[in-house]
Design a protein around this motif. Structure first.
Motif, PDB file in Angstrom:
ATOM      1  N   ASP A 258      38.871  37.165  47.110  1.00  0.00           N
ATOM      2  CA  ASP A 258      38.953  35.749  47.446  1.00  0.00           C
ATOM      3  C   ASP A 258      37.621  35.081  47.119  1.00  0.00           C
ATOM      4  O   ASP A 258      36.585  35.465  47.663  1.00  0.00           O
ATOM      5  N   GLU A 259      37.625  34.075  46.246  1.00  0.00           N
ATOM      6  CA  GLU A 259      36.383  33.426  45.827  1.00  0.00           C
ATOM      7  C   GLU A 259      35.669  32.733  46.990  1.00  0.00           C
ATOM      8  O   GLU A 259      34.441  32.683  47.027  1.00  0.00           O
ATOM      9  N   LYS A 260      36.426  32.198  47.933  1.00  0.00           N
ATOM     10  CA  LYS A 260      35.801  31.566  49.097  1.00  0.00           C
ATOM     11  C   LYS A 260      35.022  32.603  49.898  1.00  0.00           C
ATOM     12  O   LYS A 260      33.948  32.315  50.447  1.00  0.00           O
ATOM     13  N   GLU A 261      35.570  33.796  49.965  1.00  0.00           N
ATOM     14  CA  GLU A 261      34.902  34.906  50.647  1.00  0.00           C
ATOM     15  C   GLU A 261      33.612  35.272  49.922  1.00  0.00           C
ATOM     16  O   GLU A 261      32.576  35.525  50.536  1.00  0.00           O
TER      17      GLU A 261
ATOM     18  N   SER B 283      40.580  37.164  40.530  1.00  0.00           N
ATOM     19  CA  SER B 283      40.889  36.835  41.918  1.00  0.00           C
ATOM     20  C   SER B 283      42.278  37.346  42.276  1.00  0.00           C
ATOM     21  O   SER B 283      43.119  37.587  41.398  1.00  0.00           O
ATOM     22  N   MET B 284      42.532  37.503  43.567  1.00  0.00           N
ATOM     23  CA  MET B 284      43.853  37.937  44.000  1.00  0.00           C
ATOM     24  C   MET B 284      44.910  36.916  43.589  1.00  0.00           C
ATOM     25  O   MET B 284      46.038  37.276  43.199  1.00  0.00           O
TER      26      MET B 284
ATOM     27  N   GLY C  32      39.001  42.690  32.935  1.00  0.00           N
ATOM     28  CA  GLY C  32      39.995  41.773  33.478  1.00  0.00           C
ATOM     29  C   GLY C  32      40.750  41.014  32.397  1.00  0.00           C
ATOM     30  O   GLY C  32      41.962  40.809  32.494  1.00  0.00           O
ATOM     31  N   MET C  33      40.044  40.603  31.336  1.00  0.00           N
ATOM     32  CA  MET C  33      40.705  39.852  30.269  1.00  0.00           C
ATOM     33  C   MET C  33      41.724  40.714  29.530  1.00  0.00           C
ATOM     34  O   MET C  33      42.758  40.223  29.096  1.00  0.00           O
TER      35      MET C  33
ATOM     36  N   TYR D 136      37.857  30.337  30.615  1.00  0.00           N
ATOM     37  CA  TYR D 136      38.351  30.861  31.888  1.00  0.00           C
ATOM     38  C   TYR D 136      37.132  31.289  32.714  1.00  0.00           C
ATOM     39  O   TYR D 136      36.288  32.054  32.242  1.00  0.00           O
ATOM     40  N   TYR D 137      37.019  30.774  33.941  1.00  0.00           N
ATOM     41  CA  TYR D 137      35.868  31.077  34.798  1.00  0.00           C
ATOM     42  C   TYR D 137      36.311  31.921  35.995  1.00  0.00           C
ATOM     43  O   TYR D 137      37.394  31.711  36.545  1.00  0.00           O
ATOM     44  N   SER D 138      35.446  32.839  36.413  1.00  0.00           N
ATOM     45  CA  SER D 138      35.730  33.595  37.635  1.00  0.00           C
ATOM     46  C   SER D 138      34.432  33.987  38.321  1.00  0.00           C
ATOM     47  O   SER D 138      33.370  34.078  37.685  1.00  0.00           O
ATOM     48  N   TYR D 139      34.542  34.224  39.622  1.00  0.00           N
ATOM     49  CA  TYR D 139      33.402  34.712  40.408  1.00  0.00           C
ATOM     50  C   TYR D 139      33.264  36.219  40.251  1.00  0.00           C
ATOM     51  O   TYR D 139      34.262  36.938  40.178  1.00  0.00           O
ATOM     52  N   MET D 140      32.044  36.693  40.177  1.00  0.00           N
ATOM     53  CA  MET D 140      31.785  38.133  40.257  1.00  0.00           C
ATOM     54  C   MET D 140      31.837  38.539  41.731  1.00  0.00           C
ATOM     55  O   MET D 140      31.275  37.867  42.585  1.00  0.00           O
ATOM     56  N   GLY D 141      32.502  39.643  42.003  1.00  0.00           N
ATOM     57  CA  GLY D 141      32.677  40.097  43.369  1.00  0.00           C
ATOM     58  C   GLY D 141      31.569  40.986  43.880  1.00  0.00           C
ATOM     59  O   GLY D 141      30.511  41.123  43.254  1.00  0.00           O
ATOM     60  N   PRO D 142      31.786  41.618  45.048  1.00  0.00           N
ATOM     61  CA  PRO D 142      30.755  42.424  45.700  1.00  0.00           C
ATOM     62  C   PRO D 142      30.170  43.552  44.858  1.00  0.00           C
ATOM     63  O   PRO D 142      29.028  43.944  45.049  1.00  0.00           O
TER      64      PRO D 142
END
Length: 282
Positions: free
Chosen positions: A44-47, A16-17, A130-131, A255-261
């Protein structure tokens, strides 16, 4: 204090940014199209949650592809700040990203003969790249040199295990080769050469067994290691999976993150990717 060198990453590394700013990592940002509207990805994860909601309703998402001009513009702006740059590419040596990044570097050498851009192939996808950027940032904060960090990444990138699992996978609008492999519950692994292949197992429970069988009898210890998990809008699945693996295999944290577009446009919802270091890829 100003960093002695910059760390940058490809688009699609699923940081994320907010995380990038925290660790002073500079990401390439691209545009995506959703519902016939062109938008810039602000990481942005909300996006992302809004995009997934639209995709689940049948809307199509697509990415404006990376090209050599993206890298030229990106590096050109970084060089105004610092001529020492470590850039981590997503994908393998055969990927267009790696080729374009190096081509842009050679072009910029004509104007900046003192530039020092080190471009590293992560041989990984999504948060696997990313890691590596997060680990590089930690080492930079410990005053490890650009050359030594680059050497560390090259030595350890081949030890990044990348495991992909689909759960209740459903192709909403996507019809590419990868998604056909994921049309049913299944497990994929990223081989050392950067290619994906099917692994045994068809559920998250099989995922635990797959990881255990791959790790058993290994001298590798996970007690000081983070398990990285990226997901495509299935937070609950990711956390259930992550906490169980942490408990059973002894990871220090998750560590958790959203996958983007870039993932949304190729795979869609209900997908997990797990990344961790191991002395040998399972």
């Amino acid at each position: 204090m100003e960093d002695k060198y910059l760390i940058s990453i490809d688009y699609g590394c699923d940081l994320s940014m907010k995380e990038c700013i925290k660790n002073n990592i500079i990401p390439i940002q691209l545009c995506y199209v959703i519902d016939d509207t062109l938008l810039k990805d602000n990481l942005d994860e909300k996006e992302y949650i809004k995009i997934y909601k639209k995709v689940r309703k049948g809307k199509k998402a697509s990415i404006i592809s990376t090209n050599v001009y993206v890298y030229l513009d990106f590096f050109y702006n970084l060089l105004k700040k610092n001529k020492n740059i470590l850039h981590i590419c997503e994908g393998n040596l055969e990927s267009n990203n790696y080729k374009w990044a190096n081509f842009a570097k050679e072009v910029l050498k004509e104007e900046y003969n003192d530039l020092n851009i080190v471009i590293i192939n992560s041989n990984s996808l999504s948060l696997g790249a990313g890691m590596l950027a997060l680990e590089a940032s930690k080492k930079r904060s410990e005053d490890v040199s650009l050359e030594d960090v680059s050497t560390w990444i090259l030595e350890n990138a081949k030890n990044v295990n990348s495991i992909f699992a689909s759960h209740k996978a459903k192709n909403h609008v996507i019809e590419n080769g990868l998604n056909k492999m994921l049309s049913k519950k299944t497990i994929l692994k990223l081989k050392a050469n950067g290619d994906l292949e099917l692994a045994n197992g068809t559920s998250f429970n099989d995922l635990y067994s797959f990881l255990k069988n791959g790790i058993i009898n290994s001298d590798n210890s996970f007690k000081n290691q983070t398990l990285y998990i990226s997901h495509s809008d299935n937070v609950k699945d990711a956390k259930v999976c992550g906490e169980k693996i942490k408990e059973e295999l002894g990871f220090k944290n998750v560590y958790y993150s959203y996958m983007g577009p870039s993932v949304i446009s190729n795979i869609g919802p209900n997908f997990l990717a797990l990344f961790f270091f191991k002395d040998k890829c399972i």
